[in-house]
Scaffold this motif. Structure first.
Motif, PDB file in Angstrom:
ATOM      1  N   ILE A  63       0.864  -1.179   0.000  1.00 25.27           N
ATOM      2  CA  ILE A  63       0.000   0.000   0.000  1.00 25.27           C
ATOM      3  C   ILE A  63       0.898   1.225   0.000  1.00 25.27           C
ATOM      4  O   ILE A  63       1.873   1.298   0.748  1.00 25.27           O
ATOM      5  CB  ILE A  63      -0.984   0.001   1.193  1.00 25.27           C
ATOM      6  CG1 ILE A  63      -1.987   1.144   1.062  1.00 25.27           C
ATOM      7  CG2 ILE A  63      -0.267   0.002   2.522  1.00 25.27           C
ATOM      8  CD1 ILE A  63      -3.200   1.015   1.968  1.00 25.27           C
ATOM      9  N   ARG A  64       0.570   2.176  -0.891  1.00 19.60           N
ATOM     10  CA  ARG A  64       1.380   3.387  -1.074  1.00 19.60           C
ATOM     11  C   ARG A  64       0.437   4.571  -1.208  1.00 19.60           C
ATOM     12  O   ARG A  64      -0.388   4.596  -2.120  1.00 19.60           O
ATOM     13  CB  ARG A  64       2.262   3.260  -2.324  1.00 19.60           C
ATOM     14  CG  ARG A  64       3.096   4.487  -2.671  1.00 19.60           C
ATOM     15  CD  ARG A  64       3.915   4.205  -3.914  1.00 19.60           C
ATOM     16  NE  ARG A  64       4.807   5.296  -4.255  1.00 19.60           N
ATOM     17  CZ  ARG A  64       4.509   6.261  -5.125  1.00 19.60           C
ATOM     18  NH1 ARG A  64       3.320   6.268  -5.722  1.00 19.60           N
ATOM     19  NH2 ARG A  64       5.398   7.205  -5.391  1.00 19.60           N
ATOM     20  N   TRP A 191       7.900  -6.412   4.944  1.00 20.85           N
ATOM     21  CA  TRP A 191       8.808  -5.949   5.991  1.00 20.85           C
ATOM     22  C   TRP A 191       8.005  -5.135   6.997  1.00 20.85           C
ATOM     23  O   TRP A 191       7.393  -4.128   6.644  1.00 20.85           O
ATOM     24  CB  TRP A 191       9.907  -5.100   5.373  1.00 20.85           C
ATOM     25  CG  TRP A 191      10.905  -4.559   6.357  1.00 20.85           C
ATOM     26  CD1 TRP A 191      10.914  -3.311   6.924  1.00 20.85           C
ATOM     27  CD2 TRP A 191      12.058  -5.229   6.876  1.00 20.85           C
ATOM     28  NE1 TRP A 191      11.981  -3.173   7.772  1.00 20.85           N
ATOM     29  CE2 TRP A 191      12.708  -4.336   7.764  1.00 20.85           C
ATOM     30  CE3 TRP A 191      12.596  -6.498   6.691  1.00 20.85           C
ATOM     31  CZ2 TRP A 191      13.864  -4.681   8.444  1.00 20.85           C
ATOM     32  CZ3 TRP A 191      13.754  -6.845   7.369  1.00 20.85           C
ATOM     33  CH2 TRP A 191      14.382  -5.941   8.229  1.00 20.85           C
ATOM     34  N   ILE A 192       7.986  -5.582   8.252  1.00 20.79           N
ATOM     35  CA  ILE A 192       7.201  -4.903   9.282  1.00 20.79           C
ATOM     36  C   ILE A 192       8.040  -4.769  10.549  1.00 20.79           C
ATOM     37  O   ILE A 192       8.386  -5.774  11.189  1.00 20.79           O
ATOM     38  CB  ILE A 192       5.886  -5.656   9.599  1.00 20.79           C
ATOM     39  CG1 ILE A 192       5.036  -5.836   8.330  1.00 20.79           C
ATOM     40  CG2 ILE A 192       5.095  -4.922  10.672  1.00 20.79           C
ATOM     41  CD1 ILE A 192       3.751  -6.613   8.543  1.00 20.79           C
ATOM     42  N   ASP A 244       0.792  -0.612   6.185  1.00 15.05           N
ATOM     43  CA  ASP A 244       0.797   0.838   6.083  1.00 15.05           C
ATOM     44  C   ASP A 244       1.529   1.369   7.308  1.00 15.05           C
ATOM     45  O   ASP A 244       0.940   1.499   8.383  1.00 15.05           O
ATOM     46  CB  ASP A 244      -0.636   1.363   6.016  1.00 15.05           C
ATOM     47  CG  ASP A 244      -0.709   2.857   5.745  1.00 15.05           C
ATOM     48  OD1 ASP A 244       0.301   3.554   5.952  1.00 15.05           O
ATOM     49  OD2 ASP A 244      -1.781   3.332   5.330  1.00 15.05           O
ATOM     50  N   ALA A 245       2.832   1.657   7.133  1.00 13.17           N
ATOM     51  CA  ALA A 245       3.654   2.041   8.275  1.00 13.17           C
ATOM     52  C   ALA A 245       3.221   3.376   8.873  1.00 13.17           C
ATOM     53  O   ALA A 245       3.365   3.598  10.082  1.00 13.17           O
ATOM     54  CB  ALA A 245       5.123   2.091   7.866  1.00 13.17           C
ATOM     55  N   LYS A 246       2.692   4.287   8.040  1.00 15.16           N
ATOM     56  CA  LYS A 246       2.307   5.606   8.540  1.00 15.16           C
ATOM     57  C   LYS A 246       1.121   5.502   9.497  1.00 15.16           C
ATOM     58  O   LYS A 246       1.126   6.091  10.574  1.00 15.16           O
ATOM     59  CB  LYS A 246       1.974   6.525   7.373  1.00 15.16           C
ATOM     60  CG  LYS A 246       3.186   6.907   6.516  1.00 15.16           C
ATOM     61  CD  LYS A 246       2.782   7.837   5.384  1.00 15.16           C
ATOM     62  CE  LYS A 246       3.983   8.197   4.526  1.00 15.16           C
ATOM     63  NZ  LYS A 246       3.596   9.085   3.386  1.00 15.16           N
ATOM     64  N   SER A 247       0.117   4.771   9.102  1.00 14.63           N
ATOM     65  CA  SER A 247      -1.073   4.649   9.954  1.00 14.63           C
ATOM     66  C   SER A 247      -1.084   3.367  10.764  1.00 14.63           C
ATOM     67  O   SER A 247      -2.020   3.125  11.530  1.00 14.63           O
ATOM     68  CB  SER A 247      -2.332   4.713   9.098  1.00 14.63           C
ATOM     69  OG  SER A 247      -2.368   3.635   8.177  1.00 14.63           O
ATOM     70  N   ARG A 248      -0.040   2.537  10.559  1.00 16.67           N
ATOM     71  CA  ARG A 248       0.107   1.278  11.283  1.00 16.67           C
ATOM     72  C   ARG A 248      -1.131   0.401  11.113  1.00 16.67           C
ATOM     73  O   ARG A 248      -1.715  -0.104  12.072  1.00 16.67           O
ATOM     74  CB  ARG A 248       0.434   1.510  12.762  1.00 16.67           C
ATOM     75  CG  ARG A 248       1.714   2.326  12.951  1.00 16.67           C
ATOM     76  CD  ARG A 248       2.243   2.264  14.354  1.00 16.67           C
ATOM     77  NE  ARG A 248       2.650   0.913  14.745  1.00 16.67           N
ATOM     78  CZ  ARG A 248       3.800   0.322  14.384  1.00 16.67           C
ATOM     79  NH1 ARG A 248       4.664   0.962  13.605  1.00 16.67           N
ATOM     80  NH2 ARG A 248       4.080  -0.887  14.795  1.00 16.67           N
ATOM     81  N   ARG A 249      -1.485   0.208   9.844  1.00 14.66           N
ATOM     82  CA  ARG A 249      -2.601  -0.665   9.499  1.00 14.66           C
ATOM     83  C   ARG A 249      -2.083  -1.871   8.728  1.00 14.66           C
ATOM     84  O   ARG A 249      -1.209  -1.742   7.861  1.00 14.66           O
ATOM     85  CB  ARG A 249      -3.652   0.075   8.667  1.00 14.66           C
ATOM     86  CG  ARG A 249      -4.333   1.193   9.424  1.00 14.66           C
ATOM     87  CD  ARG A 249      -5.620   1.623   8.735  1.00 14.66           C
ATOM     88  NE  ARG A 249      -5.379   2.189   7.415  1.00 14.66           N
ATOM     89  CZ  ARG A 249      -6.353   2.459   6.539  1.00 14.66           C
ATOM     90  NH1 ARG A 249      -7.619   2.168   6.826  1.00 14.66           N
ATOM     91  NH2 ARG A 249      -6.068   3.007   5.376  1.00 14.66           N
ATOM     92  N   LEU A 250      -2.631  -3.032   9.019  1.00 15.72           N
ATOM     93  CA  LEU A 250      -2.203  -4.288   8.412  1.00 15.72           C
ATOM     94  C   LEU A 250      -3.343  -4.848   7.567  1.00 15.72           C
ATOM     95  O   LEU A 250      -4.469  -4.997   8.053  1.00 15.72           O
ATOM     96  CB  LEU A 250      -1.815  -5.285   9.503  1.00 15.72           C
ATOM     97  CG  LEU A 250      -1.407  -6.694   9.067  1.00 15.72           C
ATOM     98  CD1 LEU A 250      -0.158  -6.670   8.186  1.00 15.72           C
ATOM     99  CD2 LEU A 250      -1.165  -7.572  10.297  1.00 15.72           C
ATOM    100  N   PHE A 251      -3.032  -5.173   6.300  1.00 17.53           N
ATOM    101  CA  PHE A 251      -4.015  -5.707   5.376  1.00 17.53           C
ATOM    102  C   PHE A 251      -3.558  -7.074   4.870  1.00 17.53           C
ATOM    103  O   PHE A 251      -2.374  -7.289   4.612  1.00 17.53           O
ATOM    104  CB  PHE A 251      -4.188  -4.766   4.171  1.00 17.53           C
ATOM    105  CG  PHE A 251      -4.602  -3.368   4.531  1.00 17.53           C
ATOM    106  CD1 PHE A 251      -5.942  -3.026   4.652  1.00 17.53           C
ATOM    107  CD2 PHE A 251      -3.646  -2.396   4.767  1.00 17.53           C
ATOM    108  CE1 PHE A 251      -6.320  -1.737   4.987  1.00 17.53           C
ATOM    109  CE2 PHE A 251      -4.013  -1.093   5.103  1.00 17.53           C
ATOM    110  CZ  PHE A 251      -5.359  -0.765   5.213  1.00 17.53           C
TER     111      PHE A 251
END
Length: 269
Positions: A63-64, A191-192, A244-251
């Motif tokens: 996600i970008r 990568w998380i 989504d590292a900015k919002s710390r959401r995992l899909f």
């Protein structure tokens, strides 16, 4: 499902047996080694479900800027930009029929994707998916991610390869182990927070891997995530992780799944 049963299933189904040792004299007694710390097993809760193209044989997912970039396999394979909220494909580029698309990652406006058995990777412009260049690698291509300075590639074995982002030359490898045994079928990667997360092909599990040692340091059990029956249980399996590292959401999603899920981990147990 209990943590012990989850690990036992992975060990039984996927881990190579320990090497047989030739008979010989009994080793001298030595102090007993402490048992390894148990590997945590995490559950999940669904935060939200989003539509996903059920014709998309998902191979790679990132996600970008709020837009999904996805690679698909089969014929025709593709790379595509997908609107998260409704699953609408905003742009798509089909691969030549000679290539079966595999994993994908994005770094600084460049999208890297793999092919399965051709030893050919592709670089695309992240904004419009126009082709930029190609690169070569040995063996099969399955999953792909990066740690900020290196691409990390899986090939279906129990090995992760490290590849220079600019030259695409291989710079190293690490063997992945679960409780000391090699763990294969590593597929889509993400990568998380300093770990490599990997779908284990044809299972409902994601493993969390320490990239320095290759040891599995956690398992995510996604059993029961997709309630709808799939058309082909052998192929339409869990595959696709986007962080989504900015919002710390995992899909997460799967091959030919009609839904993509935002999840939150629970546990560990």
């Amino acid at each position: 499902m209990g943590a012990g049963l989850v690990l036992a299933m992975l060990l039984l189904a996927l881990c190579a047996p320990a090497a047989a040792q030739a008979p010989g004299p009994a080793p001298a007694s030595s102090p007993a080694r402490p048992a390894p710390a148990p590997i945590p097993v995490y559950g999940y809760e669904v935060v939200r479900a989003f539509p996903h193209d059920p014709a998309a044989f998902t191979q790679g997912l990132v996600i970008r800027d709020g837009v999904l970039i996805e690679s698909t396999g089969r014929n025709p394979s593709s790379v595509r930009r997908v609107r998260l909220e409704d699953g609408v494909v905003l742009q798509s580029h089909e691969l030549d029929p000679a290539y079966f698309g595999e994993g994908l990652t994005e770094k600084d406006g460049r999208v890297f994707s793999l092919s399965w058995i051709n030893g050919v990777g592709f670089i695309w412009n992240a904004d419009d998916l126009k082709p930029v260049s190609r690169f070569a690698y040995a063996g099969e291509g399955w999953g792909l991610t990066h740690d900020g300075s290196r691409l990390i590639l899986s090939d279906g074995s129990a090995t992760l390869r490290f590849v220079d982002l600019d030259s695409q030359a291989e710079t190293g490898r690490v063997a992945v182990t679960l409780n000391g045994r090699p763990l294969g079928r590593l597929n889509e990667l993400e990568w998380i927070d300093g770990e490599v997360w990997a779908n284990v092909w044809q299972t409902d599990f994601i493993v969390r891997i320490d990239p320095a040692s290759g040891q599995v340091v956690g398992v995510v059990d996604l059993t029961g995530l997709l309630k709808d029956p799939v058309q082909d249980p052998a192929d339409d399996v869990l595959n696709g992780i986007a962080w989504d590292a900015k919002s710390r959401r995992l899909f997460v999603t799967g091959k030919n799944w009609p839904a993509l899920f935002e999840i939150r981990l629970t546990g560990p147990r």
